[in-house]
Motif scaffolding. Sequence first.
Motif, PDB file in Angstrom:
ATOM      1  N   SER A   2      11.631  47.791 -53.388  1.00 24.46           N
ATOM      2  CA  SER A   2      10.575  46.945 -52.852  1.00 24.46           C
ATOM      3  C   SER A   2       9.280  47.736 -52.726  1.00 24.46           C
ATOM      4  N   GLU A   3       8.186  47.036 -52.895  1.00 21.05           N
ATOM      5  CA  GLU A   3       6.876  47.674 -52.796  1.00 21.05           C
ATOM      6  C   GLU A   3       6.347  47.612 -51.369  1.00 21.05           C
ATOM      7  N   SER A  55       9.194  42.378 -49.925  1.00 26.32           N
ATOM      8  CA  SER A  55       8.167  43.415 -49.844  1.00 26.32           C
ATOM      9  C   SER A  55       8.208  44.052 -48.453  1.00 26.32           C
ATOM     10  N   GLU A 116       7.086  52.506 -53.957  1.00 23.43           N
ATOM     11  CA  GLU A 116       8.331  51.759 -54.141  1.00 23.43           C
ATOM     12  C   GLU A 116       9.394  52.367 -53.234  1.00 23.43           C
ATOM     13  N   THR A 128       8.621  56.614 -55.108  1.00 28.82           N
ATOM     14  CA  THR A 128       7.336  57.101 -55.613  1.00 28.82           C
ATOM     15  C   THR A 128       7.184  58.601 -55.356  1.00 28.82           C
TER      16      THR A 128
END
Length: 168
Positions: A2-3, A55, A116, A128
């Motif tokens: 998920s971002e 998210s 992420e 990330t």
Amino acid sequence: MSEVVLKLEDDISTDIIYPGRFMATVLPGETPQYAFADLTEFNARLKAHQVPAGSVVVAGTNFGCGSSREQAASCIKGHGLVVVAKNIARIFLQNAINLGLHVVICPAIEASEGDELEVRDDAVVNRTTGRTFPVTPLPKARQAIIDAGGLIPYTRRLMLERASVAAE
């Protein structure tokens, strides 16, 4: 994965999450439109359905402090967001559990908007940066309520299970 769609600091009050001027709106189907209303760019993205369910909102300590308004948890849940915070204010946490809002307590979390994240039962992995942060698990009974979608679905399920056992 998920971002991270919103990165917040410490002491985010329920007034920031769900401003008091909207307190007359209490229905779970209506509260999401006012989520983070004073963060106008983010609120506009939410209302335009530009933020996918799942998210992540990352916050520092004392997320959800302030009033006991249930709408603060309801409006976040209405968008299907996940909250990962260093810690969560007691009343907000209880409201989140009762409503089935996915909240994760992760005292060492470090993430930026756009990162992420993989949210697991035991850790949050920032894909990330490549770093892993342990989570503080909720007691099993509280997590079971969240997993069921909130206190009402959890209670309903228990009642049906008990009725099924009694019928045997």
